[in-house]
Motif scaffolding. Structure first.
Motif, PDB file in Angstrom:
ATOM      1  N   PRO A  29       0.626 -28.129 -59.029  1.00  0.00           N
ATOM      2  CA  PRO A  29       0.730 -29.563 -59.284  1.00  0.00           C
ATOM      3  C   PRO A  29       2.044 -29.870 -59.997  1.00  0.00           C
ATOM      4  O   PRO A  29       2.643 -28.999 -60.639  1.00  0.00           O
ATOM      5  N   ALA A  30       2.485 -31.106 -59.904  1.00  0.00           N
ATOM      6  CA  ALA A  30       3.746 -31.524 -60.539  1.00  0.00           C
ATOM      7  C   ALA A  30       3.505 -31.735 -62.028  1.00  0.00           C
ATOM      8  O   ALA A  30       3.411 -32.857 -62.520  1.00  0.00           O
ATOM      9  N   MET A  31       3.410 -30.623 -62.741  1.00  0.00           N
ATOM     10  CA  MET A  31       3.084 -30.674 -64.166  1.00  0.00           C
ATOM     11  C   MET A  31       4.335 -30.812 -65.020  1.00  0.00           C
ATOM     12  O   MET A  31       5.425 -30.379 -64.639  1.00  0.00           O
ATOM     13  N   ILE A  32       4.163 -31.424 -66.185  1.00  0.00           N
ATOM     14  CA  ILE A  32       5.228 -31.534 -67.168  1.00  0.00           C
ATOM     15  C   ILE A  32       5.136 -30.322 -68.097  1.00  0.00           C
ATOM     16  O   ILE A  32       4.055 -30.010 -68.595  1.00  0.00           O
ATOM     17  N   VAL A  33       6.256 -29.645 -68.314  1.00  0.00           N
ATOM     18  CA  VAL A  33       6.284 -28.489 -69.201  1.00  0.00           C
ATOM     19  C   VAL A  33       6.852 -28.914 -70.554  1.00  0.00           C
ATOM     20  O   VAL A  33       7.905 -29.567 -70.618  1.00  0.00           O
ATOM     21  N   GLU A  50       6.190 -38.087 -59.943  1.00  0.00           N
ATOM     22  CA  GLU A  50       6.425 -39.510 -59.693  1.00  0.00           C
ATOM     23  C   GLU A  50       6.111 -40.288 -60.951  1.00  0.00           C
ATOM     24  O   GLU A  50       4.994 -40.215 -61.476  1.00  0.00           O
ATOM     25  N   ASP A  51       7.094 -41.032 -61.455  1.00  0.00           N
ATOM     26  CA  ASP A  51       6.923 -41.777 -62.697  1.00  0.00           C
ATOM     27  C   ASP A  51       5.715 -42.705 -62.601  1.00  0.00           C
ATOM     28  O   ASP A  51       5.528 -43.411 -61.611  1.00  0.00           O
ATOM     29  N   GLY A  52       4.900 -42.705 -63.638  1.00  0.00           N
ATOM     30  CA  GLY A  52       3.690 -43.513 -63.667  1.00  0.00           C
ATOM     31  C   GLY A  52       2.445 -42.718 -63.341  1.00  0.00           C
ATOM     32  O   GLY A  52       1.332 -43.145 -63.652  1.00  0.00           O
ATOM     33  N   THR A  53       2.620 -41.547 -62.728  1.00  0.00           N
ATOM     34  CA  THR A  53       1.491 -40.669 -62.446  1.00  0.00           C
ATOM     35  C   THR A  53       1.018 -40.004 -63.729  1.00  0.00           C
ATOM     36  O   THR A  53       1.824 -39.623 -64.574  1.00  0.00           O
ATOM     37  N   THR A 113       0.555 -15.803 -61.784  1.00  0.00           N
ATOM     38  CA  THR A 113      -0.252 -16.258 -62.919  1.00  0.00           C
ATOM     39  C   THR A 113      -0.428 -17.768 -62.889  1.00  0.00           C
ATOM     40  O   THR A 113      -1.539 -18.282 -63.067  1.00  0.00           O
ATOM     41  N   LEU A 114       0.661 -18.496 -62.663  1.00  0.00           N
ATOM     42  CA  LEU A 114       0.587 -19.959 -62.631  1.00  0.00           C
ATOM     43  C   LEU A 114      -0.259 -20.447 -61.463  1.00  0.00           C
ATOM     44  O   LEU A 114      -1.069 -21.375 -61.609  1.00  0.00           O
ATOM     45  N   VAL A 115      -0.089 -19.826 -60.299  1.00  0.00           N
ATOM     46  CA  VAL A 115      -0.883 -20.234 -59.135  1.00  0.00           C
ATOM     47  C   VAL A 115      -2.359 -19.970 -59.388  1.00  0.00           C
ATOM     48  O   VAL A 115      -3.221 -20.813 -59.104  1.00  0.00           O
ATOM     49  N   TRP A 116      -2.677 -18.787 -59.910  1.00  0.00           N
ATOM     50  CA  TRP A 116      -4.086 -18.488 -60.215  1.00  0.00           C
ATOM     51  C   TRP A 116      -4.630 -19.465 -61.256  1.00  0.00           C
ATOM     52  O   TRP A 116      -5.747 -19.984 -61.113  1.00  0.00           O
ATOM     53  N   MET A 117      -3.851 -19.707 -62.293  1.00  0.00           N
ATOM     54  CA  MET A 117      -4.328 -20.551 -63.384  1.00  0.00           C
ATOM     55  C   MET A 117      -4.634 -21.975 -62.932  1.00  0.00           C
ATOM     56  O   MET A 117      -5.608 -22.581 -63.376  1.00  0.00           O
ATOM     57  N   TRP A 118      -3.815 -22.518 -62.031  1.00  0.00           N
ATOM     58  CA  TRP A 118      -3.965 -23.930 -61.664  1.00  0.00           C
ATOM     59  C   TRP A 118      -4.767 -24.131 -60.383  1.00  0.00           C
ATOM     60  O   TRP A 118      -4.871 -25.266 -59.904  1.00  0.00           O
ATOM     61  N   ARG A 119      -5.335 -23.049 -59.839  1.00  0.00           N
ATOM     62  CA  ARG A 119      -6.178 -23.232 -58.663  1.00  0.00           C
ATOM     63  C   ARG A 119      -7.344 -24.125 -59.017  1.00  0.00           C
ATOM     64  O   ARG A 119      -7.954 -24.022 -60.082  1.00  0.00           O
ATOM     65  N   GLY A 120      -7.656 -25.038 -58.106  1.00  0.00           N
ATOM     66  CA  GLY A 120      -8.760 -25.958 -58.353  1.00  0.00           C
ATOM     67  C   GLY A 120      -8.332 -27.284 -58.923  1.00  0.00           C
ATOM     68  O   GLY A 120      -9.152 -28.189 -59.063  1.00  0.00           O
ATOM     69  N   TYR A 121      -7.034 -27.430 -59.254  1.00  0.00           N
ATOM     70  CA  TYR A 121      -6.568 -28.704 -59.789  1.00  0.00           C
ATOM     71  C   TYR A 121      -5.754 -29.425 -58.720  1.00  0.00           C
ATOM     72  O   TYR A 121      -4.918 -28.835 -58.060  1.00  0.00           O
ATOM     73  N   HIS A 122      -6.023 -30.710 -58.574  1.00  0.00           N
ATOM     74  CA  HIS A 122      -5.289 -31.533 -57.614  1.00  0.00           C
ATOM     75  C   HIS A 122      -4.636 -32.675 -58.366  1.00  0.00           C
ATOM     76  O   HIS A 122      -5.167 -33.165 -59.380  1.00  0.00           O
ATOM     77  N   ASP A 123      -3.489 -33.134 -57.902  1.00  0.00           N
ATOM     78  CA  ASP A 123      -2.754 -34.182 -58.602  1.00  0.00           C
ATOM     79  C   ASP A 123      -3.569 -35.452 -58.790  1.00  0.00           C
ATOM     80  O   ASP A 123      -3.338 -36.229 -59.714  1.00  0.00           O
ATOM     81  N   GLU A 124      -4.542 -35.668 -57.909  1.00  0.00           N
ATOM     82  CA  GLU A 124      -5.340 -36.896 -58.032  1.00  0.00           C
ATOM     83  C   GLU A 124      -6.485 -36.777 -59.010  1.00  0.00           C
ATOM     84  O   GLU A 124      -7.194 -37.744 -59.259  1.00  0.00           O
ATOM     85  N   ASP A 125      -6.721 -35.594 -59.592  1.00  0.00           N
ATOM     86  CA  ASP A 125      -7.855 -35.409 -60.500  1.00  0.00           C
ATOM     87  C   ASP A 125      -7.692 -36.247 -61.759  1.00  0.00           C
ATOM     88  O   ASP A 125      -6.624 -36.411 -62.287  1.00  0.00           O
ATOM     89  N   PRO A 172      10.175 -44.360 -67.638  1.00  0.00           N
ATOM     90  CA  PRO A 172       9.573 -45.386 -68.504  1.00  0.00           C
ATOM     91  C   PRO A 172       8.054 -45.435 -68.448  1.00  0.00           C
ATOM     92  O   PRO A 172       7.418 -45.979 -69.362  1.00  0.00           O
ATOM     93  N   HIS A 173       7.472 -44.875 -67.405  1.00  0.00           N
ATOM     94  CA  HIS A 173       6.011 -44.924 -67.253  1.00  0.00           C
ATOM     95  C   HIS A 173       5.380 -43.530 -67.296  1.00  0.00           C
ATOM     96  O   HIS A 173       4.276 -43.332 -66.778  1.00  0.00           O
ATOM     97  N   LEU A 174       6.075 -42.589 -67.912  1.00  0.00           N
ATOM     98  CA  LEU A 174       5.543 -41.239 -68.021  1.00  0.00           C
ATOM     99  C   LEU A 174       4.170 -41.255 -68.684  1.00  0.00           C
ATOM    100  O   LEU A 174       3.960 -41.937 -69.695  1.00  0.00           O
TER     101      LEU A 174
END
Length: 356
Positions: free
Chosen positions: A147-151, A109-112, A344-356, A200-202
Motif C-alpha cells: 500500500p502507499a504508506m507514509i514512512v 494521493e493527497d487526501g487519502t 518482510t514488508l510484503v508479508w507484514m502488509w498482506r491483507g491490507y488494501h488502500d481502501e480499508d 495540504p490534505h495529508l
C-alpha cells in the motif's frame, strides 16, 4: 528446529486476502468493523544465509520517486519525553531535539487516509524502505504490492541501554512510547509547514491494522512493546535483532510489575503465553552472532535465546508470526536487511488494501 524457506519469490508469500466478518471478537479493540484473514503463507520459522544478496526491489529501479521531508522536535516541548526523567543517568547524553524523517511515496494521493510505517532509530534503513515503496506500490504482481504508506523515521532521544533516554523510550515495558508516537509525533508530521505545503490534505488512517512499526535492537523491543500495550494504535510489528532481554532501567516504575523488562515476554512471567491473544501481526529476527553470541561465555548469547523463545511463544499462542534466523550475520546486520526487507514488508502488509 528451524525450517528453510525460499526468499524473493512471490509464490512464497501468497495472495492478499481479507474477510469482512464484523467486529473483532475477544480483542481489546471493540470498534473494529471487520476481521482480517491473512492466510498462513510465509508464517513460521525460517533460516537464511550464510550467503546474502540485496533484493532487486530494494534497489533503485528507476521508478518515480516520492518526496522526503525532515524536521526537528525539541525534547523540551514534549509532555511525554522531555529528557529530564528522574531515572536518567546524568553521564549519558540526551539530545536537545530529535530529527523526524518523513517519506511520502509517489503512489500516495493527497487526501487519502494513508497507512503508516513508523521506523525507530531514524533514519535507520530508510533508503531501503524508500526503494521498496517506489518499486512495490506500483507492482504488477498483486501478491507483491505494498500500500502507499507514509514512512515516519523517528530519531531516538540519545545514548543507549539502562539510564539512557533511548533506553527509557525503547526498553520500558509500558505504553508510554506508543503514546508519544501517536499523540505527539503523528500530529507534528501532519502540521509540519513543509509537508502541509506539498500535501495540504495529508491524512493518516485510524485503522490500527494500517499502522506498523519497525525497529532493530532496542528499537525492535520497542516495536513489540508499542503493539503489545496499545494494539488499538499499532498492530503490524517488525523487529530485527530484538532486545528481548532485561534492559529496562532498574529505577523504572515498571520494574514493580515487569522486573525483568522485555525478558518477561518469553520467560519468567511469560507474557505472550499467559496473556489473552492480542490482534497483532509480528515479524521477528535474530542473527547467529547477534550481539556477541559467538562468545558462549558472554551474557550476550541471551539475544539469540530470547528471540528463539519469543518466536516459540508466538507460535504456541497461535499468532500470525514470521521468525527469521540468519546465519553468519551479526547484530542489526545490513546484509540481512538487504536480503529480507522486501519480503518482510510484503508479508507484514498482506491483507491490507488502500481502501480499508
Amino acid at each position: 528446529m528451524i525450517s528453510t524457506h525460499c526468499l524473493h519469490q512471490a509464490i512464497c508469500l501468497g495472495a492478499f486476502t481479507i474477510a469482512m466478518n464484523g467486529a473483532l471478537a475477544g480483542t481489546l479493540v471493540a470498534d473494529d468493523d471487520f476481521t482480517k484473514s491473512f492466510g498462513t503463507e510465509g508464517n513460521g520459522d525460517h533460516v537464511i544465509g550464510p550467503d546474502y544478496s540485496i533484493a532487486p526491489e530494494l534497489t533503485d529501479l528507476g521508478n518515480p520517486k516520492g518526496k522526503q521531508f525532515e524536521f526537528l522536535m525539541p525534547l523540551a516541548d514534549s509532555k511525554i519525553f522531555r529528557g529530564d526523567d528522574a531515572t536518567l543517568d546524568p553521564s549519558k547524553k540526551v539530545r536537545e531535539q530529535r530529527k523526524v524523517f518523513v517519506y511520502v511515496p509517489d503512489a500516495y494521493e493527497d487526501g487519502t487516509e494513508a497507512p503508516i510505517l513508523v521506523t525507530l532509530d531514524g533514519p535507520s534503513r530508510l533508503e531501503l524502505v524508500r526503494n521498496a515503496l517506489d518499486n512495490l506500490t506500483i507492482s504488477n504482481a498483486p501478491e507483491r504490492r505494498l500500500p502507499a504508506m507514509i514512512v515516519i523515521a523517528v530519531e531516538n532521544g540519545g545514548s543507549d541501554s539502562k539510564g539512557s533516554q533511548r533506553g527509557l523510550e525503547y526498553d520500558t515495558m509500558s505504553d508510554r512510547f506508543a503514546r508519544f508516537i501517536n499523540d505527539e509525533v503523528l500530529p507534528a508530521v501532519l502540521n509540519d509547514p513543509q509537508i502541509k505545503a506539498t500535501y495540504p490534505h495529508l491524512a493518516f488512517t485510524e485503522n490500527p491494522w494500517g499502522r506498523g512499526v519497525m525497529g532493530c535492537s532496542s528499537g525492535g523491543a520497542a516495536a513489540l512493546t508499542m503493539g503489545w500495550f496499545r494494539p488499538d494504535l499499532f498492530r503490524r510489528l517488525i523487529t530485527y535483532s530484538g532486545t528481548f532481554v532485561d534492559q529496562q532501567d532498574d529505577d523504572a516504575a515498571e520494574e514493580a510489575k515487569y522486573p525483568l523488562g522485555a525478558w518477561e515476554y518469553h520467560s519468567s512471567l511469560k507474557l505472550i503465553e499467559n496473556s489473552e491473544k492480542k490482534p497483532l501481526r509480528i515479524f521477528t529476527h535474530v542473527s547467529e552472532f547477534d550481539n556477541g553470541a559467538q562468545r558462549p561465555e558472554s551474557s550476550y548469547h541471551n539475544w539469540v535465546m530470547a528471540n528463539e523463545r519469543t518466536a516459540a511463544a508466538l507460535k504456541a499462542k497461535g499468532y500470525d508470526y514470521r521468525f527469521v534466523y540468519s546465519k553468519a550475520s551479526r547484530h542489526c546486520d545490513g546484509k540481512v536487511f538487504e536480503a529480507t526487507l522486501a519480503d518482510t514488508l510484503v508479508w507484514m502488509w498482506r491483507g491490507y488494501h488502500d481502501e480499508d
